[in-house]
Enzyme design. Structure first.
Site, PDB file in Angstrom:
ATOM      1  N   ILE A  93      12.499   0.848   4.391  1.00 20.01           N
ATOM      2  CA  ILE A  93      11.492  -0.172   4.041  1.00 20.01           C
ATOM      3  C   ILE A  93      12.153  -1.317   3.266  1.00 20.01           C
ATOM      4  O   ILE A  93      11.876  -2.491   3.522  1.00 20.01           O
ATOM      5  CB  ILE A  93      10.334   0.463   3.244  1.00 20.01           C
ATOM      6  CG1 ILE A  93       9.607   1.491   4.125  1.00 20.01           C
ATOM      7  CG2 ILE A  93       9.359  -0.600   2.747  1.00 20.01           C
ATOM      8  CD1 ILE A  93       8.607   2.379   3.391  1.00 20.01           C
ATOM      9  N   HIS A 116      -3.121   1.507  -3.219  1.00 16.06           N
ATOM     10  CA  HIS A 116      -2.166   2.278  -2.399  1.00 16.06           C
ATOM     11  C   HIS A 116      -2.434   2.080  -0.899  1.00 16.06           C
ATOM     12  O   HIS A 116      -2.739   3.029  -0.177  1.00 16.06           O
ATOM     13  CB  HIS A 116      -2.227   3.773  -2.769  1.00 16.06           C
ATOM     14  CG  HIS A 116      -0.973   4.523  -2.397  1.00 16.06           C
ATOM     15  ND1 HIS A 116      -0.464   5.543  -3.148  1.00 16.06           N
ATOM     16  CD2 HIS A 116      -0.133   4.401  -1.350  1.00 16.06           C
ATOM     17  CE1 HIS A 116       0.627   6.021  -2.581  1.00 16.06           C
ATOM     18  NE2 HIS A 116       0.847   5.336  -1.479  1.00 16.06           N
ATOM     19  N   ILE A 117      -2.322   0.822  -0.474  1.00 15.26           N
ATOM     20  CA  ILE A 117      -2.667   0.484   0.924  1.00 15.26           C
ATOM     21  C   ILE A 117      -1.493  -0.093   1.702  1.00 15.26           C
ATOM     22  O   ILE A 117      -1.686  -0.688   2.764  1.00 15.26           O
ATOM     23  CB  ILE A 117      -3.848  -0.515   0.985  1.00 15.26           C
ATOM     24  CG1 ILE A 117      -3.529  -1.806   0.191  1.00 15.26           C
ATOM     25  CG2 ILE A 117      -5.127   0.133   0.481  1.00 15.26           C
ATOM     26  CD1 ILE A 117      -4.527  -2.949   0.451  1.00 15.26           C
ATOM     27  N   GLY A 170      16.237   1.802   1.262  1.00 20.77           N
ATOM     28  CA  GLY A 170      16.085   2.613   2.471  1.00 20.77           C
ATOM     29  C   GLY A 170      15.544   1.751   3.590  1.00 20.77           C
ATOM     30  O   GLY A 170      15.703   0.525   3.587  1.00 20.77           O
ATOM     31  N   ILE A 207       5.639  -1.082  -4.612  1.00 18.60           N
ATOM     32  CA  ILE A 207       4.937  -0.458  -3.473  1.00 18.60           C
ATOM     33  C   ILE A 207       5.502   0.944  -3.241  1.00 18.60           C
ATOM     34  O   ILE A 207       5.289   1.531  -2.182  1.00 18.60           O
ATOM     35  CB  ILE A 207       5.065  -1.290  -2.172  1.00 18.60           C
ATOM     36  CG1 ILE A 207       6.542  -1.514  -1.787  1.00 18.60           C
ATOM     37  CG2 ILE A 207       4.324  -2.603  -2.294  1.00 18.60           C
ATOM     38  CD1 ILE A 207       6.730  -1.991  -0.363  1.00 18.60           C
ATOM     39  N   ALA A 208       6.230   1.472  -4.242  1.00 22.90           N
ATOM     40  CA  ALA A 208       6.915   2.750  -4.039  1.00 22.90           C
ATOM     41  C   ALA A 208       6.023   3.918  -4.472  1.00 22.90           C
ATOM     42  O   ALA A 208       5.338   4.533  -3.637  1.00 22.90           O
ATOM     43  CB  ALA A 208       8.241   2.735  -4.781  1.00 22.90           C
ATOM     44  N   ARG A 209       6.020   4.208  -5.741  1.00 24.39           N
ATOM     45  CA  ARG A 209       5.201   5.282  -6.284  1.00 24.39           C
ATOM     46  C   ARG A 209       4.860   4.967  -7.730  1.00 24.39           C
ATOM     47  O   ARG A 209       5.674   4.366  -8.449  1.00 24.39           O
ATOM     48  CB  ARG A 209       5.969   6.622  -6.265  1.00 24.39           C
ATOM     49  CG  ARG A 209       5.921   7.374  -4.957  1.00 24.39           C
ATOM     50  CD  ARG A 209       4.542   7.936  -4.656  1.00 24.39           C
ATOM     51  NE  ARG A 209       4.493   8.662  -3.403  1.00 24.39           N
ATOM     52  CZ  ARG A 209       4.262   8.124  -2.201  1.00 24.39           C
ATOM     53  NH1 ARG A 209       4.061   6.831  -2.083  1.00 24.39           N
ATOM     54  NH2 ARG A 209       4.211   8.864  -1.121  1.00 24.39           N
ATOM     55  N   GLU A 238      -2.699   7.771 -10.286  1.00 21.96           N
ATOM     56  CA  GLU A 238      -3.727   7.188  -9.418  1.00 21.96           C
ATOM     57  C   GLU A 238      -4.599   8.295  -8.803  1.00 21.96           C
ATOM     58  O   GLU A 238      -4.131   9.420  -8.635  1.00 21.96           O
ATOM     59  CB  GLU A 238      -3.061   6.346  -8.308  1.00 21.96           C
ATOM     60  CG  GLU A 238      -2.170   7.122  -7.367  1.00 21.96           C
ATOM     61  CD  GLU A 238      -1.441   6.217  -6.361  1.00 21.96           C
ATOM     62  OE1 GLU A 238      -0.841   5.206  -6.773  1.00 21.96           O
ATOM     63  OE2 GLU A 238      -1.487   6.558  -5.166  1.00 21.96           O
ATOM     64  N   ARG A 269      21.049   4.129  -4.699  1.00 22.26           N
ATOM     65  CA  ARG A 269      21.970   5.235  -4.993  1.00 22.26           C
ATOM     66  C   ARG A 269      23.276   5.037  -4.239  1.00 22.26           C
ATOM     67  O   ARG A 269      24.350   5.263  -4.739  1.00 22.26           O
ATOM     68  CB  ARG A 269      21.342   6.567  -4.557  1.00 22.26           C
ATOM     69  CG  ARG A 269      20.491   7.209  -5.622  1.00 22.26           C
ATOM     70  CD  ARG A 269      19.824   8.423  -5.084  1.00 22.26           C
ATOM     71  NE  ARG A 269      19.088   8.116  -3.858  1.00 22.26           N
ATOM     72  CZ  ARG A 269      18.294   8.954  -3.210  1.00 22.26           C
ATOM     73  NH1 ARG A 269      18.131  10.167  -3.657  1.00 22.26           N
ATOM     74  NH2 ARG A 269      17.655   8.600  -2.120  1.00 22.26           N
TER      75      ARG A 269
HETATM   76  C1  DGY Z   1       3.789   6.950   2.037  1.00 17.55           C
HETATM   77  O1  DGY Z   1       3.830   7.134   3.249  1.00 17.55           O
HETATM   78  O2  DGY Z   1       4.555   7.524   1.250  1.00 17.55           O
HETATM   79  C2  DGY Z   1       2.760   6.002   1.535  1.00 17.55           C
HETATM   80  O3  DGY Z   1       2.932   5.712   0.197  1.00 17.55           O
HETATM   81  C3  DGY Z   1       1.384   6.556   1.788  1.00 17.55           C
HETATM   82  O4  DGY Z   1       1.208   7.662   0.944  1.00 17.55           O
END
Ligand code: DGY
Length: 328
Positions: A159, A288-289, A157, A239-241, A270, A180
């Site tokens: 990012i 998560h920064i 996407g 850095i996703a989830r 988390e 996808r």
């Molecule tokens: C988002 O914007 O999804 C970041 O992970 C902050 O939660």
């Protein structure tokens, strides 16, 4: 005189955002450091037309049924896996997120985490701080090359594309991706990225960066089987989830050096972190920064506030996720 709508700010935000919302609404705020339990959240949402959430508050059918006056939930995050969006649509509740304003900042962090992981920045700092540095040697904390190595991106996407541009144009990295849907030729050319299937991505990437949204379909998209397909010299960056990576399987792969290293900004469950991850040296862990610069977090908070004002005052939210609700 019409009564002003009431809203809840479910997690502390910057004072100027509260001021902005107070110009339009009766605002209940949440003190810094406080995270409401689901039951407390329901209690505080009684009589509220809107709520500003931060991605940690689960909005599901049970909460919606218990909060019949709720009309909008504005997430201060681009990700919205905390929403049961079909349930929100069924209840006539609008969901909004905070896209775009965090794209470049989050891409910067993805690259920072990649650099720190590949070049063993935090591992070597811990060694130095512990007073273990007695002599310089040729292979002291020798890491993996970043420039010129192959970057794999899972999820392409906004990012993902911003990271690909940095990699291709700044670091001369061949970029391969799986998503996808394939990007248009113009977008692929802009970030010099080549589409491959997931197996090829896993096998060819020197560094694998995860930026896909979390859903049932992406749960444990990287588990033991996928880690086994990666190069033993590879690094993995998430850095996703949390939940996209099987953290227990990853910790085992790191301990047994089946992959070289990992950099994780997000974790399943988390702020708890899988205990095995805390005991392996070759992992960089951050809380998560990825979008955390003051300018970007402020822009995200203002966008969430603008969605509340746009919808409840003007009938025009800025970034609706289920605009079908607007027609109802
Ligand atoms: C988002 O914007 O999804 C970041 O992970 C902050 O939660």
């Amino acid at each position: 005189m019409n009564q002003r709508p009431s809203i809840l700010i479910a997690r502390a935000v910057f004072p100027d955002v509260v001021d902005k919302l107070q110009q339009h609404f009766e605002v209940e705020t949440t003190p810094a450091g406080v995270v409401w339990s689901p039951a407390e959240l329901v209690q505080r949402l009684q009589g509220k037309a809107g709520v500003l959430t931060t991605g940690g508050e689960r909005i599901d059918a049970a909460l919606l049924a218990a909060c019949p006056q709720l009309k909008i939930v504005a997430n201060l995050a681009v990700g919205y896996n905390n929403f049961d969006l079909p349930a929100m649509t069924a209840a006539g509740v609008l969901g909004t997120n905070a896209p775009d304003v965090l794209t470049e900042t989050t891409a910067d962090f993805g690259f920072a985490l990649l650099m720190a992981t590949a070049r063993r920045v935090t591992e070597s700092e811990r060694f130095l701080r512990a007073g273990q540095w007695k002599e310089w040697s040729l292979d002291l904390f020798a890491g993996a090359e970043v420039h010129g190595s192959t970057l794999g991106i899972l999820g392409m996407g906004r990012i993902g594309q911003a990271i690909a541009r940095r990699a291709a144009h700044g670091f001369g990295m061949p970029v391969i991706y799986h998503n996808r849907s394939k990007l248009s030729p113009e977008r692929e050319a802009a970030c010099k990225a080549t589409y491959v299937d997931k197996a090829e991505l896993l096998q060819r990437a020197d560094h694998l960066l995860l930026v896909l949204p979390y859903s049932a379909a992406s749960h444990h998209a990287i588990g033991a089987a996928e880690l086994a397909q990666m190069k033993p010299t590879a690094t993995l960056i998430n850095i996703a989830r949390g939940g996209i990576v099987d953290d227990a399987a990853l910790a085992a792969a790191l301990r047994e050096r089946r992959i070289a290293a990992a950099g994780l900004d997000v974790f399943e469950g988390e702020p708890s972190v899988h205990p095995d991850l805390l005991t392996v040296p070759n992992v960089v862990l951050t809380p998560h920064i990825a979008s955390a610069t003051l300018a970007t977090r402020s822009a995200m908070a203002h966008l969430a506030a603008d969605n509340l004002i746009g919808f409840l005052v003007e009938g025009r939210p800025v970034t609706p996720l289920n605009p079908v609700v607007l027609a109802g």
